[in-house]
Write a protein that holds these residues in place. Sequence first.
Motif, PDB file in Angstrom:
ATOM      1  N   MET A 186      40.515  54.722  27.715  1.00 40.10           N
ATOM      2  CA  MET A 186      39.581  53.944  28.144  1.00 40.10           C
ATOM      3  C   MET A 186      40.044  52.459  28.045  1.00 40.10           C
ATOM      4  SD  MET A 186      36.914  55.530  29.535  1.00 40.10           S
ATOM      5  CE  MET A 186      35.665  54.428  29.446  1.00 40.10           C
ATOM      6  N   ALA A 187      40.493  52.138  26.742  1.00 45.17           N
ATOM      7  CA  ALA A 187      40.816  50.798  26.515  1.00 45.17           C
ATOM      8  C   ALA A 187      41.717  50.291  27.436  1.00 45.17           C
ATOM      9  CB  ALA A 187      41.467  50.585  25.081  1.00 45.17           C
ATOM     10  N   LYS A 188      42.967  51.510  27.704  1.00 44.18           N
ATOM     11  CA  LYS A 188      44.004  50.946  28.726  1.00 44.18           C
ATOM     12  C   LYS A 188      43.385  50.893  30.243  1.00 44.18           C
ATOM     13  CE  LYS A 188      47.912  53.295  26.172  1.00 44.18           C
ATOM     14  NZ  LYS A 188      48.739  54.546  26.539  1.00 44.18           N
ATOM     15  N   ASN A 189      42.288  51.707  30.158  1.00 47.24           N
ATOM     16  CA  ASN A 189      41.731  51.848  31.703  1.00 47.24           C
ATOM     17  C   ASN A 189      41.131  50.192  31.933  1.00 47.24           C
ATOM     18  OD1 ASN A 189      40.815  52.234  34.140  1.00 47.24           O
ATOM     19  ND2 ASN A 189      38.929  53.451  33.068  1.00 47.24           N
ATOM     20  N   VAL A 190      40.425  49.621  30.727  1.00 45.81           N
ATOM     21  CA  VAL A 190      39.670  48.419  30.909  1.00 45.81           C
ATOM     22  C   VAL A 190      40.811  47.280  31.253  1.00 45.81           C
ATOM     23  CG1 VAL A 190      38.359  46.669  29.662  1.00 45.81           C
ATOM     24  CG2 VAL A 190      38.132  49.092  29.504  1.00 45.81           C
ATOM     25  N   VAL A 191      42.041  47.335  30.321  1.00 43.30           N
ATOM     26  CA  VAL A 191      43.030  46.317  30.747  1.00 43.30           C
ATOM     27  C   VAL A 191      43.776  46.279  32.021  1.00 43.30           C
ATOM     28  CG1 VAL A 191      45.367  45.569  29.894  1.00 43.30           C
ATOM     29  CG2 VAL A 191      43.671  46.385  28.069  1.00 43.30           C
ATOM     30  N   LEU A 192      43.737  47.571  32.347  1.00 46.50           N
ATOM     31  CA  LEU A 192      44.487  47.776  33.742  1.00 46.50           C
ATOM     32  C   LEU A 192      43.421  47.385  34.988  1.00 46.50           C
ATOM     33  CD1 LEU A 192      46.260  51.275  33.317  1.00 46.50           C
ATOM     34  CD2 LEU A 192      47.378  48.917  33.511  1.00 46.50           C
ATOM     35  N   ASN A 193      42.178  47.707  34.690  1.00 44.30           N
ATOM     36  CA  ASN A 193      41.215  47.132  35.851  1.00 44.30           C
ATOM     37  C   ASN A 193      41.367  45.801  35.663  1.00 44.30           C
ATOM     38  OD1 ASN A 193      40.148  49.463  36.408  1.00 44.30           O
ATOM     39  ND2 ASN A 193      38.830  49.712  34.784  1.00 44.30           N
ATOM     40  N   LYS A 194      41.182  45.235  34.546  1.00 46.43           N
ATOM     41  CA  LYS A 194      41.471  43.572  34.573  1.00 46.43           C
ATOM     42  C   LYS A 194      42.795  43.132  35.327  1.00 46.43           C
ATOM     43  CE  LYS A 194      38.596  42.808  30.280  1.00 46.43           C
ATOM     44  NZ  LYS A 194      38.891  42.410  29.059  1.00 46.43           N
ATOM     45  N   GLU A 195      43.860  43.687  35.052  1.00 48.78           N
ATOM     46  CA  GLU A 195      45.271  43.282  35.534  1.00 48.78           C
ATOM     47  C   GLU A 195      44.951  43.800  37.067  1.00 48.78           C
ATOM     48  OE1 GLU A 195      48.030  45.603  34.021  1.00 48.78           O
ATOM     49  OE2 GLU A 195      48.231  44.280  31.968  1.00 48.78           O
ATOM     50  N   GLN A 196      44.334  44.935  37.593  1.00 41.52           N
ATOM     51  CA  GLN A 196      44.343  45.380  38.769  1.00 41.52           C
ATOM     52  C   GLN A 196      43.515  44.101  39.796  1.00 41.52           C
ATOM     53  OE1 GLN A 196      42.189  48.690  39.558  1.00 41.52           O
ATOM     54  NE2 GLN A 196      42.381  48.993  41.953  1.00 41.52           N
ATOM     55  N   ALA A 197      42.170  43.737  38.979  1.00 40.32           N
ATOM     56  CA  ALA A 197      41.440  42.628  39.644  1.00 40.32           C
ATOM     57  C   ALA A 197      42.236  41.538  40.079  1.00 40.32           C
ATOM     58  CB  ALA A 197      40.312  42.524  38.630  1.00 40.32           C
ATOM     59  N   ALA A 198      43.053  40.881  38.764  1.00 40.97           N
ATOM     60  CA  ALA A 198      43.945  39.703  39.020  1.00 40.97           C
ATOM     61  C   ALA A 198      44.755  40.021  39.950  1.00 40.97           C
ATOM     62  CB  ALA A 198      44.582  39.605  37.729  1.00 40.97           C
ATOM     63  N   LEU A 199      45.574  41.257  39.994  1.00 44.00           N
ATOM     64  CA  LEU A 199      46.649  41.371  40.999  1.00 44.00           C
ATOM     65  C   LEU A 199      46.131  41.445  42.413  1.00 44.00           C
ATOM     66  CD1 LEU A 199      48.787  43.747  39.087  1.00 44.00           C
ATOM     67  CD2 LEU A 199      49.394  41.396  39.567  1.00 44.00           C
ATOM     68  N   GLN A 200      44.712  42.117  42.577  1.00 48.92           N
ATOM     69  CA  GLN A 200      44.318  42.288  43.822  1.00 48.92           C
ATOM     70  C   GLN A 200      44.056  40.727  44.521  1.00 48.92           C
ATOM     71  OE1 GLN A 200      40.904  44.648  43.725  1.00 48.92           O
ATOM     72  NE2 GLN A 200      42.079  46.425  43.743  1.00 48.92           N
ATOM     73  N   GLY A 201      43.588  39.745  43.599  1.00 44.96           N
ATOM     74  CA  GLY A 201      43.607  38.395  44.048  1.00 44.96           C
ATOM     75  C   GLY A 201      44.673  37.709  44.565  1.00 44.96           C
ATOM     76  N   ASP A 202      45.836  37.777  43.663  1.00 48.85           N
ATOM     77  CA  ASP A 202      46.997  37.309  44.079  1.00 48.85           C
ATOM     78  C   ASP A 202      47.520  37.905  45.326  1.00 48.85           C
ATOM     79  OD1 ASP A 202      46.828  35.777  41.757  1.00 48.85           O
ATOM     80  OD2 ASP A 202      47.955  37.450  40.635  1.00 48.85           O
ATOM     81  N   VAL A 203      47.205  39.490  45.573  1.00 57.00           N
ATOM     82  CA  VAL A 203      48.025  40.002  46.729  1.00 57.00           C
ATOM     83  C   VAL A 203      47.244  39.498  47.867  1.00 57.00           C
ATOM     84  CG1 VAL A 203      47.729  42.200  47.683  1.00 57.00           C
ATOM     85  CG2 VAL A 203      48.526  42.080  45.483  1.00 57.00           C
ATOM     86  N   ARG A 204      45.739  39.392  47.748  1.00 52.10           N
ATOM     87  CA  ARG A 204      45.183  38.765  48.921  1.00 52.10           C
ATOM     88  C   ARG A 204      45.562  37.294  49.321  1.00 52.10           C
ATOM     89  NH1 ARG A 204      40.566  41.560  46.446  1.00 52.10           N
ATOM     90  NH2 ARG A 204      40.013  39.698  45.301  1.00 52.10           N
ATOM     91  N   THR A 205      45.862  36.540  48.217  1.00 55.81           N
ATOM     92  CA  THR A 205      46.631  35.150  48.646  1.00 55.81           C
ATOM     93  C   THR A 205      47.681  35.163  49.182  1.00 55.81           C
ATOM     94  OG1 THR A 205      45.293  34.578  46.567  1.00 55.81           O
ATOM     95  CG2 THR A 205      46.928  33.114  47.286  1.00 55.81           C
ATOM     96  N   LEU A 206      48.657  35.955  48.419  1.00 56.45           N
ATOM     97  CA  LEU A 206      50.037  36.123  49.142  1.00 56.45           C
ATOM     98  C   LEU A 206      50.101  36.654  50.588  1.00 56.45           C
ATOM     99  CD1 LEU A 206      51.852  37.643  45.905  1.00 56.45           C
ATOM    100  CD2 LEU A 206      51.985  35.096  46.920  1.00 56.45           C
ATOM    101  N   LYS A 207      49.089  37.722  50.998  1.00 57.65           N
ATOM    102  CA  LYS A 207      49.084  38.336  52.216  1.00 57.65           C
ATOM    103  C   LYS A 207      48.631  37.186  53.190  1.00 57.65           C
ATOM    104  CE  LYS A 207      48.288  43.211  51.267  1.00 57.65           C
ATOM    105  NZ  LYS A 207      47.486  44.276  51.627  1.00 57.65           N
ATOM    106  N   SER A 208      47.596  36.258  52.617  1.00 62.69           N
ATOM    107  CA  SER A 208      47.293  35.128  53.587  1.00 62.69           C
ATOM    108  C   SER A 208      48.259  34.272  53.945  1.00 62.69           C
ATOM    109  CB  SER A 208      45.947  34.573  53.185  1.00 62.69           C
ATOM    110  OG  SER A 208      46.188  34.081  51.706  1.00 62.69           O
ATOM    111  N   GLN A 209      48.930  33.827  52.785  1.00 60.67           N
ATOM    112  CA  GLN A 209      50.040  32.824  52.891  1.00 60.67           C
ATOM    113  C   GLN A 209      51.351  33.531  53.748  1.00 60.67           C
ATOM    114  OE1 GLN A 209      51.583  31.966  49.037  1.00 60.67           O
ATOM    115  NE2 GLN A 209      49.519  30.770  48.604  1.00 60.67           N
ATOM    116  N   ALA A 210      51.466  34.906  53.593  1.00 62.45           N
ATOM    117  CA  ALA A 210      52.582  35.394  54.249  1.00 62.45           C
ATOM    118  C   ALA A 210      52.240  35.514  55.948  1.00 62.45           C
ATOM    119  CB  ALA A 210      52.910  36.940  53.817  1.00 62.45           C
ATOM    120  N   ASN A 211      50.824  35.844  56.172  1.00 63.03           N
ATOM    121  CA  ASN A 211      50.454  35.633  57.423  1.00 63.03           C
ATOM    122  C   ASN A 211      50.460  34.389  57.933  1.00 63.03           C
ATOM    123  OD1 ASN A 211      49.646  38.467  57.687  1.00 63.03           O
ATOM    124  ND2 ASN A 211      47.810  38.126  56.637  1.00 63.03           N
ATOM    125  N   GLY A 212      50.190  33.455  57.148  1.00 61.12           N
ATOM    126  CA  GLY A 212      50.285  31.947  57.872  1.00 61.12           C
ATOM    127  C   GLY A 212      51.737  31.460  58.047  1.00 61.12           C
TER     128      GLY A 212
END
Length: 439
Positions: A186-212
């Motif tokens: 559960m502790a690892k899951n909490v950390v991974l969820n936080k990392e996933q949330a941060a990475l999903q934001g970065d991924v969306r930013t990079l995808k928008s930049q790549a599309n531009g």
Amino acid sequence: MSQFSFPVLDDNDLFACLLEMEVHMEAAQMAKPTYDSVRPVFEHLVIMLTGYSREELTQPAFTAMDAFEYPELHDESIPSNNFLRQTSKLLLACGVKDFSWKDIFKPDTLRLRRHLSAVVNFAKFREEKALVFQELQAQLDSFVQQTESVQEEHAKNTAELKRQHANRESQLAEVKQVDAGDAEVMAKNVVLNKEQAALQGDVRTLKSQANGLADQASQAKLDLSALKQETEQLLDQIVQSPDKHRSAIAELAAAAEEQRTYYATLNSNSIDNDRKLEMVAKFDKEVGRCIKLLEELDAAVARKKDVSQQVKDSRESINSNERALSEIVNQSTTLKRHQLTVSEKFQRLEQQSALKMEAAVSCVEEQMKSKDAMDAENAAVAAKGAEDEAMIRSMRERMAEMQSLHEAQVGGVMDKYHMLRRMVGEYNRRIEAAIEAES
């Protein structure tokens, strides 16, 4: 209901009863009894009714022989004393309290007939009660067997309970391990969820930049092709003068250099975008790994729930086994108490029967003594015949009343005894029904 009083039998009835007991005695021996004729009779009766063997009657106690200074002088006295002691016990149980050495060494016809009648009465009473005793003994043995079976079942249940406790301890240890692993996951899951949330934001930013950047690259290619067409058109319109041609070439070279610089910039941006796309792919893989870990976590949580349910079921099974064990122990205790109660009641009945038989025998003896005294008085004093007859009739009526009272008392005792037997039978049926219900 069979009943035996203590009458003094006549010779025919007495000899017939003794013959049934495998004791041979003739009328001459009864008329003139001697030591040689009386001792074998009493010895046979003692052996038959007391369970002693002939060797036990004649064999002295060797541990007591050291107490004599000259033990060889007592080779005959000790067996004789032992025989008299066992015979006196037998006659005392038969209701004769005044048996002595004289009845063996100098026997009297009247006393011998009285003693043998008492023994015959006791033998018949013993034969009748032996059947009842055997039935009660069989019931007691069945109670003992049931108690032993209950104790064996108790031992099995105790062993099973210990095994259940051991399984429970092992399962609790496994549950603790699963809980610890669950907490860690559960502790690892909490950390991974936080990392996933941060990475999903970065991924969306990079995808928008790549599309531009991709749009910019497409636009740049379109602009380049348009410039090439425009350059070709301009080349077709240019007058072929050397100066203009040089200036156009210089302009074209500058434009080409600008386009080269622009293409180099676009190429660099494309490389950066490829790197970012590669990083996005890595992030996607990491997100997939996190999702897989989440699925494994869900499976571990489901296993933990299953283990918790198994532990709960095991606790319920242990509690039910403990309740069943407690019920079996209570039933065993009840059976033991009932067994002791039945034994005590049976002993009390035997004591009461013996006391009442002794009282009846003493009463009959007293009446017989009174009758003998009256007969002697009637023989001595003929003038008081009528008075003696009236007294005899009154004594006989009293004897009849005493006998009827004795019969009523014995009947009451036997009724209580039969009632006790019915109660014991009913209790046995209840116990059997309870045992069958539990099995």
